[in-house]
Design an enzyme around this catalytic site. Structure first.
Site, short mmCIF file in Angstrom:
data_model
loop_
_atom_site.label_atom_id
_atom_site.label_comp_id
_atom_site.label_asym_id
_atom_site.label_seq_id
_atom_site.Cartn_x
_atom_site.Cartn_y
_atom_site.Cartn_z
N GLY A 48 -6.91 0.15 5.08
CA GLY A 48 -6.23 -0.13 3.81
C GLY A 48 -7.07 -1.01 2.92
O GLY A 48 -8.30 -1.06 3.04
N CYS A 49 -6.42 -1.72 2.02
CA CYS A 49 -7.12 -2.58 1.07
C CYS A 49 -7.91 -3.65 1.81
O CYS A 49 -7.37 -4.36 2.66
CB CYS A 49 -6.10 -3.24 0.14
SG CYS A 49 -6.82 -4.48 -0.96
#
Length: 215
Positions: A48-49
């Site tokens: 993810g981020c």
């Protein structure tokens, strides 16, 4: 490292000056010093981020440095704006330098799988795109075997009600992200994404790994 070199220099100086009798062989074991310097390894994860990944893994005892960047794609020297399009093949990822005498790669794998949902394909929550995929970029065969074993074990034990989609790929080239992405959560705690996305996930992560956090 600087303190070690200063100590080494001081001992050599006093030995030459005659202030202390030949201390070097007894007080400074150069092979041992080299062993300390080399006592580190690297894991590379995408989940993810990278702001969130960095914030979480930076909390763990034995993790020496976490660097946000891009890897796994075809474009050389990508920028954040280019990776954000999802057309570069790169994932937002983190290089995690750690001391294996304090925290093992197996423990980092445990943290990796418990810190995100490995069944979400090309996304984490509202962050959608191939750049947010779940991936492990192994640096050697041992890391590859451990990652595959971990995935197989989780699958056989039916830990998730959907298939794990985490990719296991060889590490190739890691492009360090722009400066403002480094330690993003630490430097921008009041930013809305940090408050409403990272902070709740970080608190959950810290609760799960409360016995492994930096003091």
């Amino acid at each position: 490292m600087r303190n070690q070199l200063l100590l080494l220099g001081a001992l050599l100086f006093y030995s030459i000056s005659g202030a202390i009798p030949n201390p070097y062989p007894k007080q400074v074991d150069l092979p041992s010093l080299n062993a300390v310097i080399q006592q580190k390894d690297t894991a590379t994860f995408a989940s993810g981020c990278f702001w969130c990944v960095e914030a979480k893994f930076s909390q763990l005892e034995g993790v020496l440095k976490v660097t946000s960047g891009y890897t796994g794609g075809h474009l050389k020297n990508p920028t954040y704006k280019q990776v954000l399009t999802g057309s570069t093949g790169h994932a937002e990822a983190c290089n995690i330098v750690f001391d294996p005498s304090v925290i093992s790669y197996d423990e980092l794998l445990e943290a990796f799988f418990l810190s995100h949902d490995p069944t979400q394909l090309n996304r984490q929550g509202n962050d959608v795109g191939t750049q947010y995929r779940s991936a492990i970029f192994y640096h050697n065969n041992s890391q590859k075997e451990k990652a595959e074993y971990y995935i197989n074990t989780l699958t056989q034990q039916l830990i998730y009600n959907k298939p794990i989609v985490t990719q296991v790929n060889p590490f190739t080239k890691f492009y360090i992200a722009e400066d403002y992405h480094q330690q993003y959560y630490e430097n921008n705690p009041n930013q809305s994404y940090c408050q409403y996305v990272i902070q709740p996930e970080l608190e959950r992560f810290k609760e799960i790994f409360k016995d492994k956090l930096k003091k």
